[in-house]
Each structure stands twice: as structure tokens, then as C-alpha cells.
Write an enzyme that holds these catalytic residues in place. Structure first.
Site, PDB file in Angstrom:
ATOM      1  N   LYS A  18     102.533  65.930   7.418  1.00  0.00           N
ATOM      2  CA  LYS A  18     103.172  64.600   7.409  1.00  0.00           C
ATOM      3  C   LYS A  18     102.316  63.582   6.656  1.00  0.00           C
ATOM      4  O   LYS A  18     102.817  62.816   5.840  1.00  0.00           O
ATOM      5  CB  LYS A  18     103.382  64.076   8.842  1.00  0.00           C
ATOM      6  CG  LYS A  18     104.260  64.938   9.710  1.00  0.00           C
ATOM      7  CD  LYS A  18     104.435  64.341  11.092  1.00  0.00           C
ATOM      8  CE  LYS A  18     103.177  64.218  11.911  1.00  0.00           C
ATOM      9  NZ  LYS A  18     102.520  65.491  12.277  1.00  0.00           N
ATOM     10  N   ARG A  94     107.759  59.034  18.456  1.00  0.00           N
ATOM     11  CA  ARG A  94     107.386  60.354  18.951  1.00  0.00           C
ATOM     12  C   ARG A  94     107.980  60.652  20.304  1.00  0.00           C
ATOM     13  O   ARG A  94     107.782  61.739  20.845  1.00  0.00           O
ATOM     14  CB  ARG A  94     105.870  60.424  19.118  1.00  0.00           C
ATOM     15  CG  ARG A  94     105.216  61.143  18.008  1.00  0.00           C
ATOM     16  CD  ARG A  94     103.754  61.189  18.304  1.00  0.00           C
ATOM     17  NE  ARG A  94     103.080  60.865  17.099  1.00  0.00           N
ATOM     18  CZ  ARG A  94     102.237  61.672  16.485  1.00  0.00           C
ATOM     19  NH1 ARG A  94     101.916  62.822  16.989  1.00  0.00           N
ATOM     20  NH2 ARG A  94     101.701  61.317  15.362  1.00  0.00           N
ATOM     21  N   ARG A 133      91.536  71.768   8.401  1.00  0.00           N
ATOM     22  CA  ARG A 133      91.609  70.387   7.911  1.00  0.00           C
ATOM     23  C   ARG A 133      90.247  69.685   8.018  1.00  0.00           C
ATOM     24  O   ARG A 133      89.532  69.818   9.000  1.00  0.00           O
ATOM     25  CB  ARG A 133      92.618  69.569   8.716  1.00  0.00           C
ATOM     26  CG  ARG A 133      92.519  68.090   8.289  1.00  0.00           C
ATOM     27  CD  ARG A 133      93.602  67.239   8.806  1.00  0.00           C
ATOM     28  NE  ARG A 133      93.822  67.384  10.218  1.00  0.00           N
ATOM     29  CZ  ARG A 133      94.910  66.950  10.834  1.00  0.00           C
ATOM     30  NH1 ARG A 133      95.860  66.363  10.140  1.00  0.00           N
ATOM     31  NH2 ARG A 133      95.061  67.113  12.118  1.00  0.00           N
ATOM     32  N   ARG A 166      88.376  66.270  12.356  1.00  0.00           N
ATOM     33  CA  ARG A 166      88.959  65.319  13.304  1.00  0.00           C
ATOM     34  C   ARG A 166      88.698  65.804  14.726  1.00  0.00           C
ATOM     35  O   ARG A 166      88.840  66.985  14.998  1.00  0.00           O
ATOM     36  CB  ARG A 166      90.470  65.215  13.048  1.00  0.00           C
ATOM     37  CG  ARG A 166      90.870  63.832  12.606  1.00  0.00           C
ATOM     38  CD  ARG A 166      92.284  63.812  12.159  1.00  0.00           C
ATOM     39  NE  ARG A 166      93.233  64.004  13.252  1.00  0.00           N
ATOM     40  CZ  ARG A 166      94.543  63.917  13.115  1.00  0.00           C
ATOM     41  NH1 ARG A 166      95.049  63.643  11.938  1.00  0.00           N
ATOM     42  NH2 ARG A 166      95.343  64.095  14.136  1.00  0.00           N
ATOM     43  N   ARG A 177      98.539  69.998  21.632  1.00  0.00           N
ATOM     44  CA  ARG A 177      99.267  69.092  20.734  1.00  0.00           C
ATOM     45  C   ARG A 177     100.598  69.705  20.302  1.00  0.00           C
ATOM     46  O   ARG A 177     101.606  69.011  20.217  1.00  0.00           O
ATOM     47  CB  ARG A 177      98.402  68.757  19.515  1.00  0.00           C
ATOM     48  CG  ARG A 177      97.271  67.810  19.883  1.00  0.00           C
ATOM     49  CD  ARG A 177      96.213  67.738  18.817  1.00  0.00           C
ATOM     50  NE  ARG A 177      96.693  67.221  17.557  1.00  0.00           N
ATOM     51  CZ  ARG A 177      96.094  67.442  16.390  1.00  0.00           C
ATOM     52  NH1 ARG A 177      95.013  68.177  16.332  1.00  0.00           N
ATOM     53  NH2 ARG A 177      96.592  66.912  15.296  1.00  0.00           N
TER      54      ARG A 177
HETATM   55  P1  AP5 Z   1      98.222  66.654   7.384  1.00  0.00           P
HETATM   56  O1  AP5 Z   1      99.027  66.001   6.334  1.00  0.00           O
HETATM   57  O2  AP5 Z   1      96.926  66.026   7.779  1.00  0.00           O
HETATM   58  O3  AP5 Z   1      99.130  66.990   8.671  1.00  0.00           O
HETATM   59  P2  AP5 Z   1      99.852  66.012   9.690  1.00  0.00           P
HETATM   60  O4  AP5 Z   1     101.230  66.505   9.877  1.00  0.00           O
HETATM   61  O5  AP5 Z   1      99.644  64.600   9.277  1.00  0.00           O
HETATM   62  O6  AP5 Z   1      99.024  66.374  10.984  1.00  0.00           O
HETATM   63  P3  AP5 Z   1      98.394  65.424  12.076  1.00  0.00           P
HETATM   64  O7  AP5 Z   1      97.408  66.284  12.837  1.00  0.00           O
HETATM   65  O8  AP5 Z   1      97.878  64.162  11.476  1.00  0.00           O
HETATM   66  O9  AP5 Z   1      99.606  65.162  12.962  1.00  0.00           O
HETATM   67  P4  AP5 Z   1      99.562  64.643  14.396  1.00  0.00           P
HETATM   68  O10 AP5 Z   1     100.953  64.296  14.598  1.00  0.00           O
HETATM   69  O11 AP5 Z   1      98.946  65.601  15.363  1.00  0.00           O
HETATM   70  O12 AP5 Z   1      98.443  63.497  14.343  1.00  0.00           O
HETATM   71  P5  AP5 Z   1      98.529  61.933  14.147  1.00  0.00           P
HETATM   72  O13 AP5 Z   1      97.324  61.511  13.399  1.00  0.00           O
HETATM   73  O14 AP5 Z   1      99.847  61.515  13.669  1.00  0.00           O
HETATM   74  O15 AP5 Z   1      97.930  68.170   6.898  1.00  0.00           O
HETATM   75  C1  AP5 Z   1      97.180  69.054   7.729  1.00  0.00           C
HETATM   76  C2  AP5 Z   1      96.272  69.955   6.864  1.00  0.00           C
HETATM   77  O16 AP5 Z   1      97.085  70.832   6.088  1.00  0.00           O
HETATM   78  C3  AP5 Z   1      95.401  69.185   5.862  1.00  0.00           C
HETATM   79  O17 AP5 Z   1      94.169  69.837   5.777  1.00  0.00           O
HETATM   80  C4  AP5 Z   1      96.185  69.282   4.549  1.00  0.00           C
HETATM   81  O18 AP5 Z   1      95.333  69.195   3.422  1.00  0.00           O
HETATM   82  C5  AP5 Z   1      96.852  70.644   4.688  1.00  0.00           C
HETATM   83  N1  AP5 Z   1      98.171  70.711   4.050  1.00  0.00           N
HETATM   84  C6  AP5 Z   1      99.158  69.770   4.108  1.00  0.00           C
HETATM   85  N2  AP5 Z   1     100.248  70.184   3.427  1.00  0.00           N
HETATM   86  C7  AP5 Z   1      99.936  71.431   2.949  1.00  0.00           C
HETATM   87  C8  AP5 Z   1     100.659  72.390   2.161  1.00  0.00           C
HETATM   88  N3  AP5 Z   1     101.910  72.163   1.756  1.00  0.00           N
HETATM   89  N4  AP5 Z   1     100.040  73.558   1.881  1.00  0.00           N
HETATM   90  C9  AP5 Z   1      98.769  73.808   2.301  1.00  0.00           C
HETATM   91  N5  AP5 Z   1      98.029  72.930   3.035  1.00  0.00           N
HETATM   92  C10 AP5 Z   1      98.600  71.767   3.344  1.00  0.00           C
HETATM   93  O19 AP5 Z   1      98.365  61.451  15.663  1.00  0.00           O
HETATM   94  C11 AP5 Z   1      97.157  61.745  16.360  1.00  0.00           C
HETATM   95  C12 AP5 Z   1      97.338  61.447  17.826  1.00  0.00           C
HETATM   96  O20 AP5 Z   1      97.603  60.044  18.006  1.00  0.00           O
HETATM   97  C13 AP5 Z   1      98.511  62.163  18.516  1.00  0.00           C
HETATM   98  O21 AP5 Z   1      98.148  63.446  18.972  1.00  0.00           O
HETATM   99  C14 AP5 Z   1      98.784  61.205  19.674  1.00  0.00           C
HETATM  100  O22 AP5 Z   1      97.862  61.420  20.707  1.00  0.00           O
HETATM  101  C15 AP5 Z   1      98.516  59.831  19.080  1.00  0.00           C
HETATM  102  N6  AP5 Z   1      99.738  59.196  18.568  1.00  0.00           N
HETATM  103  C16 AP5 Z   1     100.058  58.958  17.259  1.00  0.00           C
HETATM  104  N7  AP5 Z   1     101.276  58.388  17.154  1.00  0.00           N
HETATM  105  C17 AP5 Z   1     101.729  58.239  18.438  1.00  0.00           C
HETATM  106  C18 AP5 Z   1     102.930  57.741  18.983  1.00  0.00           C
HETATM  107  N8  AP5 Z   1     103.933  57.274  18.199  1.00  0.00           N
HETATM  108  N9  AP5 Z   1     103.068  57.760  20.326  1.00  0.00           N
HETATM  109  C19 AP5 Z   1     102.080  58.230  21.138  1.00  0.00           C
HETATM  110  N10 AP5 Z   1     100.923  58.718  20.670  1.00  0.00           N
HETATM  111  C20 AP5 Z   1     100.744  58.738  19.331  1.00  0.00           C
HETATM  112 MG    MG Z   2      98.581  62.963  10.005  1.00  0.00          MG
END
Ligand code: AP5
Ligand code: MG
Length: 221
Positions: A18, A94, A133, A166, A177
Site C-alpha cells: 500500500k 480500517r 522490509r 520497523r 497484524r
Molecule cells: P509496503 O508498501 O511498505 O507495504 P504496506 O502495505 O504499506 O504495509 P504496512 O506494513 O505499512 O501496512 P500496515 O497496514 O500493517 O501498516 P501501517 O503503517 O499502515 O511494502 C512492504 C514491503 O514489500 C516493502 O519492503 C516493499 O519494498 C515491498 N514491496 C512492495 N510492493 C512490492 C512488489 N510489488 N513486489 C515486491 N516487493 C514489494 O500501520 C501500522 C499500524 O498503525 C497498524 O498495524 C495499526 O496498529 C496502526 N494504524 C494505522 N492506521 C490505523 C487506523 N486507521 N486505525 C487503527 N490503527 C491504525
Molecule cells: Mg505502509
């Protein structure tokens, strides 16, 4: 090109891409990005009231509470609106409650949903992406030890900041997660599916292939 009052939402498993795709889309279509995960990590790093409130939940792979998230998103959307550019939401809504309230917030600030994108990939793919990552501690750029290594090991290509893991990517919390996503976020997809605003994109392909498809469908939506 989406209009300046448009919102694009990204959904998907943790690690599906994402963040990478939201950045790509913003660069290609001139949109601003709001990543709630990044906002929370900044709040935690700065030791703010919000950061102290959400820290233990996030470190354990669980969600921050809806009230805190809605307060954050309301403020950011108002700022985004005032900049006169469309907005990409990475990581929000979410929960079903967040989606319901978001509808009201958008109407209130004069924004409208352009399209909701579900980036889809099987668990084994996202676990491999999460495990490898690495992120820049300074600018947040995302790397992968296997799929997207930095040019110089340990150093960000963009800002030369240090590259780190991270905290919530530890193996211990990866499955929590994924489960939290299935239990709490998967039902949100129906909120948009029944309105015919949800599009599913195959996230297993290369970053470039996925980015091209997303650009095309956002232009056509
Ligand atoms: P990346 O793009 O970093 O993946 P992502 O989908 O953004 O994964 P996240 O871990 O950031 O998602 P998340 O939802 O757990 O965390 P968030 O920060 O939003 O890609 C991942 C890896 O794959 C990278 O190394 C990249 O280079 C590689 N990659 C990408 N595309 C690729 C491809 N096509 N081919 C090969 N490799 C590839 O949230 C963190 C925490 O915050 C949550 O767990 C929660 O506790 C809290 N939080 C955030 N928003 C809310 C909300 N709205 N409500 C409540 N809690 C919340
Ligand atoms: Mg992310």
C-alpha cells in the site's frame, strides 16, 4: 486525472505494498498522501500524548482506537482540502466505524470518494515482503532486502538516512497484524463493494506493473 476534491483509498494486508503504491500514485497523479501508520509512528517517535496513548497497541500489531484515528484524519483531510489537491488515504479507514464516519467527514469538508482500491495478495507473499522490509528512519522510504535493496547497504538512496527495520515487523507480530486485518478491515471492503466503489488489483506483480494498472484505473474511474 482525479479532480482536486477526490479521495482514493488503499486497502490490503500489512506488507502488500500500500505504501509503495500510494507514493507511486501520488507522484504520477499529483495527489497528496495521508498514511495513518506513518502519522502514528511519528507521534510515537516524538512522544506526544497521542503517541503515548497508541504505542503499546501498535507495537503488538493491534489497532489504535477509532476515536484517536478519526480525530487525526479529520484534521489531515481539512489540511489536504485547503491545498487544493486530491488525497490518497493509505491505511484509513480500517474499521467499519471509521468507514461510516469517514463518509460524513468527506461530505462535511466537500471531498468525494473517487475509488477504493483493494491490493490483493496471498499471505505467503505478504509475509515475505514484511520479513524483508527495511525503511529509512529519516524520510520513511521503503526498501526490501531482496526485491528493492538500497544502492548502498544501510543507507537511503533519497536522503542518505539510516535504514532500519520497523518495530511492528518482528516475526512475533506479523501474524497478529494479518489476523487483525482479516477480523477488522476485511469487513470494511463490503462498505465500498455494495456502493460499487471498490476495485481489486492483483498486488503480486512487480511494483511497476501494479503501479501502471492503478494509474490507469484511477484515470478511468
Ligand atoms: P509496503 O508498501 O511498505 O507495504 P504496506 O502495505 O504499506 O504495509 P504496512 O506494513 O505499512 O501496512 P500496515 O497496514 O500493517 O501498516 P501501517 O503503517 O499502515 O511494502 C512492504 C514491503 O514489500 C516493502 O519492503 C516493499 O519494498 C515491498 N514491496 C512492495 N510492493 C512490492 C512488489 N510489488 N513486489 C515486491 N516487493 C514489494 O500501520 C501500522 C499500524 O498503525 C497498524 O498495524 C495499526 O496498529 C496502526 N494504524 C494505522 N492506521 C490505523 C487506523 N486507521 N486505525 C487503527 N490503527 C491504525
Ligand atoms: Mg505502509
Amino acid at each position: 486525472m482525479p479532480a482536486s476534491d477526490s479521495i482514493v483509498i488503499f486497502f490490503g494486508y500489512p506488507g502488500v505494498g500500500k505504501g509503495v503504491q500510494a507514493r507511486e500514485l501520488c507522484a504520477r497523479a499529483g495527489l497528496s498522501r495521508i498514511s495513518t501508520g506513518e502519522i502514528l509512528r511519528e507521534e510515537i517517535a516524538r512522544g506526544t500524548v497521542v503517541g503515548r496513548r497508541v504505542r503499546s497497541a501498535i507495537d503488538r500489531g493491534q489497532f489504535a482506537d477509532d476515536e484517536t484515528m478519526l480525530e487525526i484524519i479529520r484534521g489531515r483531510l481539512e489540511i489536504g482540502r485547503s491545498r487544493g489537491r486530491g488525497v490518497v488515504l493509505d491505511g484509513f479507514p480500517r474499521t467499519v466505524e471509521q468507514a461510516r464516519v469517514l463518509d460524513r467527514i468527506l461530505a462535511g469538508v466537500g471531498l468525494r470518494l473517487h475509488v477504493a482500491i483493494f491490493l490483493d495478495a496471498p499471505e505467503e507473499v505478504v509475509l515475505r515482503r514484511l520479513a524483508g522490509r527495511r525503511v529509512c528512519a529519516t524520510c520513511g522510504a521503503s526498501y526490501h532486502v531482496e526485491f528493492r535493496p538500497p544502492r548502498s547497504p544501510g543507507t537511503c538512496d533519497r536522503c542518505l538516512g539510516p535504514i532500519v527495520e520497523r518495530r511492528d515487523d518482528s516475526i512475533e507480530f506479523q501474524r497478529v497484524r494479518l489476523r487483525t486485518f482479516l477480523e477488522r478491515t476485511r469487513p470494511v471492503l463490503d462498505h465500498y463493494r455494495i456502493r460499487e466503489q471498490l476495485v481489486t488489483v492483483d498486488g503480486t506483480r512487480s511494483v511497476e506493473a501494479v503501479a501502471q494498472e492503478i494509474s490507469r484505473l484511477v484515470a478511468d474511474a
